[in-house]
Design a protein around this motif. Structure first.
Motif, PDB file in Angstrom:
ATOM      1  N   GLN A  10      17.066 -20.889 -29.226  1.00  0.00           N
ATOM      2  CA  GLN A  10      17.234 -19.631 -29.358  1.00  0.00           C
ATOM      3  C   GLN A  10      16.207 -18.862 -28.228  1.00  0.00           C
ATOM      4  O   GLN A  10      16.226 -18.159 -27.626  1.00  0.00           O
ATOM      5  N   PHE A  11      15.008 -19.490 -28.283  1.00  0.00           N
ATOM      6  CA  PHE A  11      13.922 -18.992 -27.482  1.00  0.00           C
ATOM      7  C   PHE A  11      14.141 -19.141 -26.016  1.00  0.00           C
ATOM      8  O   PHE A  11      14.076 -18.293 -25.263  1.00  0.00           O
ATOM      9  N   ARG A  12      14.728 -20.465 -25.582  1.00  0.00           N
ATOM     10  CA  ARG A  12      15.060 -20.739 -24.293  1.00  0.00           C
ATOM     11  C   ARG A  12      16.038 -19.955 -23.777  1.00  0.00           C
ATOM     12  O   ARG A  12      16.182 -19.552 -22.723  1.00  0.00           O
ATOM     13  N   THR A  13      17.108 -19.805 -24.628  1.00  0.00           N
ATOM     14  CA  THR A  13      18.218 -18.908 -24.316  1.00  0.00           C
ATOM     15  C   THR A  13      17.825 -17.328 -23.950  1.00  0.00           C
ATOM     16  O   THR A  13      18.215 -16.985 -23.003  1.00  0.00           O
ATOM     17  N   ALA A  14      16.719 -17.029 -24.907  1.00  0.00           N
ATOM     18  CA  ALA A  14      16.338 -15.628 -24.677  1.00  0.00           C
ATOM     19  C   ALA A  14      15.505 -15.436 -23.241  1.00  0.00           C
ATOM     20  O   ALA A  14      15.724 -14.422 -22.547  1.00  0.00           O
ATOM     21  N   VAL A  15      14.646 -16.562 -23.244  1.00  0.00           N
ATOM     22  CA  VAL A  15      13.858 -16.393 -21.949  1.00  0.00           C
ATOM     23  C   VAL A  15      14.723 -16.382 -20.584  1.00  0.00           C
ATOM     24  O   VAL A  15      14.661 -15.804 -19.785  1.00  0.00           O
ATOM     25  N   ALA A  51      17.771   5.221 -28.839  1.00  0.00           N
ATOM     26  CA  ALA A  51      18.881   5.346 -30.025  1.00  0.00           C
ATOM     27  C   ALA A  51      19.316   3.833 -30.043  1.00  0.00           C
ATOM     28  O   ALA A  51      19.216   3.344 -31.193  1.00  0.00           O
ATOM     29  N   LEU A  52      19.550   2.794 -29.251  1.00  0.00           N
ATOM     30  CA  LEU A  52      19.735   1.568 -29.792  1.00  0.00           C
ATOM     31  C   LEU A  52      18.523   0.723 -30.376  1.00  0.00           C
ATOM     32  O   LEU A  52      18.834   0.011 -31.033  1.00  0.00           O
ATOM     33  N   ASP A  53      17.267   1.185 -29.603  1.00  0.00           N
ATOM     34  CA  ASP A  53      16.200   0.344 -30.304  1.00  0.00           C
ATOM     35  C   ASP A  53      15.929   0.885 -31.852  1.00  0.00           C
ATOM     36  O   ASP A  53      15.783  -0.060 -32.677  1.00  0.00           O
ATOM     37  N   GLN A  54      16.221   2.151 -31.777  1.00  0.00           N
ATOM     38  CA  GLN A  54      16.126   2.709 -33.217  1.00  0.00           C
ATOM     39  C   GLN A  54      17.204   1.974 -34.096  1.00  0.00           C
ATOM     40  O   GLN A  54      16.977   1.730 -35.532  1.00  0.00           O
ATOM     41  N   GLU A  55      18.316   1.618 -33.873  1.00  0.00           N
ATOM     42  CA  GLU A  55      19.522   1.125 -34.389  1.00  0.00           C
ATOM     43  C   GLU A  55      18.944  -0.162 -34.878  1.00  0.00           C
ATOM     44  O   GLU A  55      19.260  -0.579 -36.242  1.00  0.00           O
ATOM     45  N   MET A  56      18.309  -0.718 -34.190  1.00  0.00           N
ATOM     46  CA  MET A  56      17.737  -2.199 -34.231  1.00  0.00           C
ATOM     47  C   MET A  56      16.833  -2.060 -35.490  1.00  0.00           C
ATOM     48  O   MET A  56      17.020  -2.985 -36.565  1.00  0.00           O
ATOM     49  N   VAL A  57      15.918  -1.078 -35.528  1.00  0.00           N
ATOM     50  CA  VAL A  57      15.268  -0.807 -36.442  1.00  0.00           C
ATOM     51  C   VAL A  57      15.561  -0.650 -37.959  1.00  0.00           C
ATOM     52  O   VAL A  57      15.703  -1.290 -39.178  1.00  0.00           O
ATOM     53  N   GLU A  58      16.785   0.225 -38.044  1.00  0.00           N
ATOM     54  CA  GLU A  58      17.550   0.568 -39.313  1.00  0.00           C
ATOM     55  C   GLU A  58      18.552  -0.512 -39.648  1.00  0.00           C
ATOM     56  O   GLU A  58      18.609  -0.554 -40.786  1.00  0.00           O
ATOM     57  N   LYS A  59      19.072  -1.354 -38.965  1.00  0.00           N
ATOM     58  CA  LYS A  59      19.768  -2.429 -39.179  1.00  0.00           C
ATOM     59  C   LYS A  59      19.084  -3.635 -39.495  1.00  0.00           C
ATOM     60  O   LYS A  59      19.599  -4.596 -39.909  1.00  0.00           O
ATOM     61  N   GLY A  60      17.817  -3.579 -39.214  1.00  0.00           N
ATOM     62  CA  GLY A  60      16.722  -4.852 -39.607  1.00  0.00           C
ATOM     63  C   GLY A  60      17.136  -5.925 -38.571  1.00  0.00           C
ATOM     64  O   GLY A  60      17.007  -7.197 -38.710  1.00  0.00           O
ATOM     65  N   ILE A  61      17.731  -5.764 -37.249  1.00  0.00           N
ATOM     66  CA  ILE A  61      17.602  -6.426 -36.221  1.00  0.00           C
ATOM     67  C   ILE A  61      16.477  -6.813 -35.805  1.00  0.00           C
ATOM     68  O   ILE A  61      15.500  -5.931 -35.321  1.00  0.00           O
ATOM     69  N   ASN A  62      15.968  -8.001 -35.912  1.00  0.00           N
ATOM     70  CA  ASN A  62      14.744  -8.539 -34.989  1.00  0.00           C
ATOM     71  C   ASN A  62      14.489  -7.924 -33.529  1.00  0.00           C
ATOM     72  O   ASN A  62      15.164  -8.337 -32.872  1.00  0.00           O
ATOM     73  N   ARG A  63      13.567  -7.336 -33.483  1.00  0.00           N
ATOM     74  CA  ARG A  63      13.086  -6.919 -32.143  1.00  0.00           C
ATOM     75  C   ARG A  63      11.856  -7.989 -31.738  1.00  0.00           C
ATOM     76  O   ARG A  63      10.628  -8.013 -32.343  1.00  0.00           O
ATOM     77  N   ASP A  64      12.290  -8.525 -30.655  1.00  0.00           N
ATOM     78  CA  ASP A  64      11.566  -9.557 -30.303  1.00  0.00           C
ATOM     79  C   ASP A  64      10.577  -8.955 -28.939  1.00  0.00           C
ATOM     80  O   ASP A  64      10.759  -7.775 -28.581  1.00  0.00           O
ATOM     81  N   ARG A  65       9.788 -10.023 -28.338  1.00  0.00           N
ATOM     82  CA  ARG A  65       9.108  -9.632 -27.360  1.00  0.00           C
ATOM     83  C   ARG A  65       9.950  -9.023 -26.175  1.00  0.00           C
ATOM     84  O   ARG A  65       9.392  -7.964 -25.400  1.00  0.00           O
ATOM     85  N   ARG A 121      11.817  -2.122 -22.677  1.00  0.00           N
ATOM     86  CA  ARG A 121      11.446  -0.730 -22.844  1.00  0.00           C
ATOM     87  C   ARG A 121       9.944  -0.245 -21.881  1.00  0.00           C
ATOM     88  O   ARG A 121       9.938   0.692 -21.114  1.00  0.00           O
ATOM     89  N   ILE A 122       9.106  -1.268 -21.838  1.00  0.00           N
ATOM     90  CA  ILE A 122       7.962  -1.215 -21.005  1.00  0.00           C
ATOM     91  C   ILE A 122       8.574  -1.155 -19.564  1.00  0.00           C
ATOM     92  O   ILE A 122       7.957  -0.192 -18.530  1.00  0.00           O
ATOM     93  N   ASN A 123       9.465  -1.942 -19.146  1.00  0.00           N
ATOM     94  CA  ASN A 123       9.924  -2.168 -17.809  1.00  0.00           C
ATOM     95  C   ASN A 123      10.622  -0.629 -17.486  1.00  0.00           C
ATOM     96  O   ASN A 123      10.462  -0.112 -16.305  1.00  0.00           O
ATOM     97  N   ALA A 124      11.439   0.022 -18.494  1.00  0.00           N
ATOM     98  CA  ALA A 124      12.323   1.256 -18.281  1.00  0.00           C
ATOM     99  C   ALA A 124      11.390   2.252 -18.157  1.00  0.00           C
ATOM    100  O   ALA A 124      11.554   3.175 -16.885  1.00  0.00           O
ATOM    101  N   TYR A 125      10.179   2.481 -18.935  1.00  0.00           N
ATOM    102  CA  TYR A 125       9.366   3.498 -18.530  1.00  0.00           C
ATOM    103  C   TYR A 125       8.400   3.317 -17.423  1.00  0.00           C
ATOM    104  O   TYR A 125       8.062   4.076 -16.537  1.00  0.00           O
ATOM    105  N   VAL A 148       3.557  -7.794 -31.450  1.00  0.00           N
ATOM    106  CA  VAL A 148       4.643  -8.806 -31.046  1.00  0.00           C
ATOM    107  C   VAL A 148       4.212  -9.537 -29.635  1.00  0.00           C
ATOM    108  O   VAL A 148       4.438 -10.684 -29.637  1.00  0.00           O
ATOM    109  N   VAL A 149       3.850  -8.989 -28.904  1.00  0.00           N
ATOM    110  CA  VAL A 149       3.554  -9.213 -27.548  1.00  0.00           C
ATOM    111  C   VAL A 149       1.967  -9.293 -27.158  1.00  0.00           C
ATOM    112  O   VAL A 149       1.720  -9.829 -25.925  1.00  0.00           O
TER     113      VAL A 149
END
Length: 507
Positions: free
Chosen positions: A5-10, A204-218, A224-228, A247-248
């Motif tokens: 999973q880690f290598r897939t995400a990377v 909004a999607l980031d907040q959805e992750m929080v509400e649904k308990g979807i793990n927010r990884d690094r 989000r850092i990149n976006a801003y 986390v990071v």
């Protein structure tokens, strides 16, 4: 499984064009020997490997199939694990056409191994090589029984890569309904919203992750850092950086991304501070790529001593790859140190490793941009003396250089060579082509004029109408846009993201 999973995400962040490698490690999981294709042989020379044979055939117009078939006919052995590794390497170095050929060949030789993961890779590569429409055809040819999270994830990647927002959102909704949506797919959509500049949907999607308990990884936070950073919103970038710290906090990527944001905003002092904070956090296994990123950022900051310091650290790691040389030459070009770049090119030539046209083409671009055509010609001559025939990209650069210097006879000859060595997907400098046609008409050389028109129509019908429009109705000179740095920019995009993406991260 965690490592997978880690290598897939990377791999999600390999380049700026929407997460193309997210499913690359999920394919061809069966590692049995392809006994139907290969028989064992102990007589092969240790340095004559299948990977070496395939990697040396760098011309995109060449097919990998004859090489694979020849290897099998010679009684040489290869496991699926070896072929998977070759496939991953080809995808890593963006040799997508060749990767698709290898993937298709493997599938044809191992019908029992057609798994969803295989299909996901095939779908991803089909989109990259043949376009979104062909990828969709392939997806709909897959039985519903095989359309698992991997296949849907690959389709989502294809749409995100093409910035097809509505279709990507529809696939994401379908994945949610099928309970296929996890951190990886959410990150794909977050990245897409970032690329589209839609911060409202991103949050909004980031907040959805929080509400649904979807793990927010690094990576969730780094997107989000990149976006801003890309929108020069330093206040929100810093807020996310603080929020992400648990986390990071021990990850160099986050600070490098922040440095890139500060750099774009002109806050050079803060950018340097972030780079200094990032460097000690680089893990041993990640040093090669990390040093390339840090080196390039120092180049963008104009700090030559730090560029050379990072290069020397990079060289101590071990053997340098082509991407390492691309990175250093590109960095020295940003510093306007063409003499230094020439020395690095000489080092690369001396090592006589796998040839990569992008490396000499970088300097050819730089010399042509500055009107130093003699130096550009010397590199081309060196290639030919060494038995390497310049490719269409090389000749296109030379043609544009001659055009800029008003040496139109030479521009025509270089253009002819570019057309002759071109392959599907070649993107010429339209204004240069049109100027050559205009020059030929003015000099009544209609034989060459008609040859160019016929050749382009036969080999590249997609650009034929555009060229004719320029030649008939436009003033080519007024349309000349300097595209010499396009490949240089694509290298930077691969490492840092496009102009709207901020910095991307890789394994």
């Amino acid at each position: 499984m965690k490592r997978l999973q880690f290598r897939t995400a990377v791999s999600l962040w390999r380049n700026s064009s929407a997460i193309p490698n997210a499913i690359r490690l999920l394919a061809y999981s069966n590692t049995r020997t392809l006994t139907a294709c290969f028989s064992s042989s102990s007589s092969a020379a240790s340095d004559d490997t299948l990977y070496r044979r395939l990697s040396r055939a760098g011309d995109p117009s060449l097919s990998m199939v004859p090489i694979l078939e020849e290897w099998a006919e010679q009684g040489r052995s290869a496991t699926q694990e070896e072929l998977q590794k070759i496939l991953r390497q080809f995808r890593k170095f963006r040799r997508f056409k060749h990767a698709l050929e290898i993937s298709t060949w493997m599938t044809g030789k191992g019908h029992d191994d057609i798994l969803p993961g295989n299909m996901a890779v095939q779908l991803d590569l089909t989109s990259k090589v043949h376009g979104l429409a062909e990828a969709e055809k392939y997806f709909y040819s897959i039985s519903n029984n095989f359309r698992n999270f991997q296949v849907y994830g690959a389709l989502l990647n294809c749409y995100a890569d093409a910035k097809s927002l509505e279709k990507a959102e529809a696939v994401m909704q379908k994945m949610k309904e099928l309970d296929h949506a996890g951190t990886l797919s959410y990150n794909v959509m977050l990245k897409l919203y970032s690329r589209m500049g839609d911060h409202e949907k991103l949050e909004a999607l980031d907040q959805e992750m929080v509400e649904k308990g979807i793990n927010r990884d690094r990576f969730t936070f780094i997107i989000r850092i990149n976006a801003y950073a890309s929108s020069f919103d330093m206040e929100r970038m810093e807020k996310v950086l603080l929020e992400a710290d648990p986390v990071v906090g021990a990850d160099w990527n986050a600070y490098a991304a922040a440095a890139n944001g500060y750099l774009k905003a002109g806050a050079t002092g803060k950018a340097v501070a972030m780079l200094k904070k990032a460097e000690p956090l680089v893990k041993i296994k990640k040093r090669k790529f990390a040093y390339q990123i840090l080196l390039s950022l120092y180049a963008k900051l104009g700090i030559k001593d730090e560029v050379h310091r990072m290069w020397n650290l990079h060289k101590k790691i071990g053997k340098l790859s082509n991407i390492s040389y691309l990175c250093m030459i590109s960095s020295l070009m940003k510093l306007d140190d063409l003499d230094g770049a020439e020395k690095i090119l000489a080092e690369w030539e001396a090592q006589k490793e796998t040839f990569d046209f992008r490396i000499p083409n970088l300097l050819i671009s730089a010399y042509c941009m500055k009107g130093l055509l003699g130096k550009a010609e010397s590199i081309v001559n060196r290639l030919m003396e060494g038995g390497v025939e310049p490719n269409a990209s090389t000749w296109s650069r030379m043609a544009l250089g001659y055009h800029k210097s008003n040496q139109m006879a030479k521009a025509v000859e270089a253009t002819k060579k570019a057309i002759l060595t071109s392959h599907p997907g070649w993107k010429p400098h339209i204004a240069t082509l049109a100027s050559c046609l205009d020059y030929l008409k003015r000099n009544a050389d209609m034989d060459t004029f008609n040859w160019i028109i016929r050749s382009v129509e036969e080999k590249h019908p997609n650009i034929h109408d555009t060229i004719m429009e320029y030649a008939k109705n436009g003033n080519p000179e007024s349309q000349l846009v300097d595209q010499m740095g396009k490949d240089d920019q694509s290298l930077e995009d691969e490492m840092f993201g496009s102009k709207n993406d901020g910095m991307t991260l890789a394994e």
